[in-house]
Enzyme design. Structure first.
Site, PDB file in Angstrom:
ATOM      1  N   GLU A   1       0.856  -1.184   0.000  1.00 49.97           N
ATOM      2  CA  GLU A   1       0.000   0.000   0.000  1.00 49.97           C
ATOM      3  C   GLU A   1       0.889   1.229   0.000  1.00 49.97           C
ATOM      4  O   GLU A   1       1.780   1.364   0.843  1.00 49.97           O
ATOM      5  CB  GLU A   1      -0.933   0.054   1.209  1.00 49.97           C
ATOM      6  CG  GLU A   1      -1.849   1.277   1.126  1.00 49.97           C
ATOM      7  CD  GLU A   1      -2.723   1.508   2.351  1.00 49.97           C
ATOM      8  OE1 GLU A   1      -3.673   2.300   2.227  1.00 49.97           O
ATOM      9  OE2 GLU A   1      -2.458   0.917   3.421  1.00 49.97           O
TER      10      GLU A   1
ATOM     11  N   GLU B   1       4.329   4.989   4.063  1.00 50.41           N
ATOM     12  CA  GLU B   1       3.694   6.273   4.353  1.00 50.41           C
ATOM     13  C   GLU B   1       4.779   7.341   4.511  1.00 50.41           C
ATOM     14  O   GLU B   1       5.713   7.165   5.289  1.00 50.41           O
ATOM     15  CB  GLU B   1       2.857   6.167   5.634  1.00 50.41           C
ATOM     16  CG  GLU B   1       2.349   7.480   6.181  1.00 50.41           C
ATOM     17  CD  GLU B   1       1.549   8.283   5.168  1.00 50.41           C
ATOM     18  OE1 GLU B   1       1.880   9.472   4.968  1.00 50.41           O
ATOM     19  OE2 GLU B   1       0.610   7.726   4.555  1.00 50.41           O
TER      20      GLU B   1
ATOM     21  N   ASP C   1       9.472   7.827   1.074  1.00 50.24           N
ATOM     22  CA  ASP C   1       8.884   8.104  -0.235  1.00 50.24           C
ATOM     23  C   ASP C   1       8.849   6.801  -1.031  1.00 50.24           C
ATOM     24  O   ASP C   1       9.891   6.207  -1.311  1.00 50.24           O
ATOM     25  CB  ASP C   1       9.738   9.152  -0.952  1.00 50.24           C
ATOM     26  CG  ASP C   1       9.137   9.618  -2.268  1.00 50.24           C
ATOM     27  OD1 ASP C   1       8.347   8.872  -2.878  1.00 50.24           O
ATOM     28  OD2 ASP C   1       9.469  10.739  -2.710  1.00 50.24           O
TER      29      ASP C   1
ATOM     30  N   ASP D   1      -2.536  12.401  -3.237  1.00 53.85           N
ATOM     31  CA  ASP D   1      -2.667  13.860  -3.356  1.00 53.85           C
ATOM     32  C   ASP D   1      -2.800  14.241  -4.826  1.00 53.85           C
ATOM     33  O   ASP D   1      -1.937  13.900  -5.637  1.00 53.85           O
ATOM     34  CB  ASP D   1      -1.430  14.527  -2.752  1.00 53.85           C
ATOM     35  CG  ASP D   1      -1.617  16.020  -2.526  1.00 53.85           C
ATOM     36  OD1 ASP D   1      -2.326  16.654  -3.338  1.00 53.85           O
ATOM     37  OD2 ASP D   1      -1.058  16.544  -1.556  1.00 53.85           O
TER      38      ASP D   1
ATOM     39  N   LYS E   1      -2.657  22.425  -8.368  1.00 54.74           N
ATOM     40  CA  LYS E   1      -2.053  23.471  -9.200  1.00 54.74           C
ATOM     41  C   LYS E   1      -1.247  22.851 -10.339  1.00 54.74           C
ATOM     42  O   LYS E   1      -0.512  21.890 -10.148  1.00 54.74           O
ATOM     43  CB  LYS E   1      -1.161  24.372  -8.351  1.00 54.74           C
ATOM     44  CG  LYS E   1      -1.938  25.176  -7.310  1.00 54.74           C
ATOM     45  CD  LYS E   1      -1.025  26.075  -6.507  1.00 54.74           C
ATOM     46  CE  LYS E   1      -1.821  26.867  -5.471  1.00 54.74           C
ATOM     47  NZ  LYS E   1      -0.946  27.752  -4.654  1.00 54.74           N
TER      48      LYS E   1
ATOM     49  N   ASP F   1     -11.126  10.373  -5.147  1.00 55.40           N
ATOM     50  CA  ASP F   1     -12.389  11.107  -5.174  1.00 55.40           C
ATOM     51  C   ASP F   1     -12.362  12.212  -6.223  1.00 55.40           C
ATOM     52  O   ASP F   1     -13.322  12.965  -6.352  1.00 55.40           O
ATOM     53  CB  ASP F   1     -12.668  11.721  -3.799  1.00 55.40           C
ATOM     54  CG  ASP F   1     -11.570  12.678  -3.361  1.00 55.40           C
ATOM     55  OD1 ASP F   1     -10.387  12.285  -3.428  1.00 55.40           O
ATOM     56  OD2 ASP F   1     -11.879  13.813  -2.962  1.00 55.40           O
TER      57      ASP F   1
END
EC number: 2.1.1.33
Length: 201
Positions: free
Chosen positions: A33, A58, A85, A108, A112, A144
């Site tokens: 994950e 994470e 990372d 994320d 921009k 989403d």
């Protein structure tokens, strides 16, 4: 367990972890994950599938430490949480073709335009994900953000993933799907979640 690695550390294939030694029989079905967040998916997965091993990467140290502590408290020996990372860690931790599945949930979107290069699903990372999966392995991607989902499906199909729902199409929720902490909020409010279930041929 929390693991970190320097950005410029060399990739030493002889030092790849022995996952069977770490996880036992569960190490024969290894999944990854990327971006565990508060750990809803990782904890739910480890409880639901004790015969499968999950490594979670994470980037936020606080979240990684909290999730690792929760896993230890619940005795989830098939869960390992690493801090760092994923773009740097994954090729240093996993051999090509070694993963049964990769889970990427609500990355994320970097809204921009000048930040789009920071998005997880770029050409380089898409190729890396494909390379790490075993033949028949699955990439489970959820977001989403419809625009991000549509851009991701094009890029991932272009690098060679086969879309189980059909080219350019999104997947339905699987019966045994484990929602992430964030996903539960969207499901409770009736907001859409865009899912991709992509397979390495």
């Amino acid at each position: 367990m929390i693991f970190s690695i320097e950005d410029d550390a060399p990739i030493v294939r002889d030092l790849l972890p022995d996952w069977r030694a770490r996880f036992g029989e569960a190490g024969g079905r290894l999944e990854l994950e990327i971006g565990c967040g508060h750990g809803g998916f990782a904890l739910g997965f480890a409880r639901a599938f004790p015969e499968r091993a999950l490594v979670g990467i994470e980037q936020r140290r606080k979240f990684a430490a909290e999730l690792a502590a929760k896993g230890a408290r619940h005795g989830l020996s098939n869960l390992l949480v690493l801090n760092g990372d994923a773009r740097l860690l994954a090729p240093r931790l996993f051999a090509a073709g070694s993963l049964a599945a990769i889970h990427v949930h609500f990355p994320d979107p970097w809204w921009k335009r000048r930040h789009h290069r920071r998005r997880l699903v770029d050409d380089r990372m898409s190729a890396l994900l494909l390379g790490l999966l075993a033949p028949g392995g699955v990439l489970d991607f959820r977001t989403d953000v419809e625009r991000y989902a549509r851009e991701a499906v094009v890029r991932l199909e272009e690098v060679g993933f086969r879309n189980a729902a059909g080219p350019g199409r999104f997947a339905e929720a699987a019966p045994d799907e484990i929602p992430s902490t964030r996903e539960r909020r969207y499901l409770a409010s009736g907001e859409p979640v865009w899912r991709l279930r992509l397979v390495k041929a």
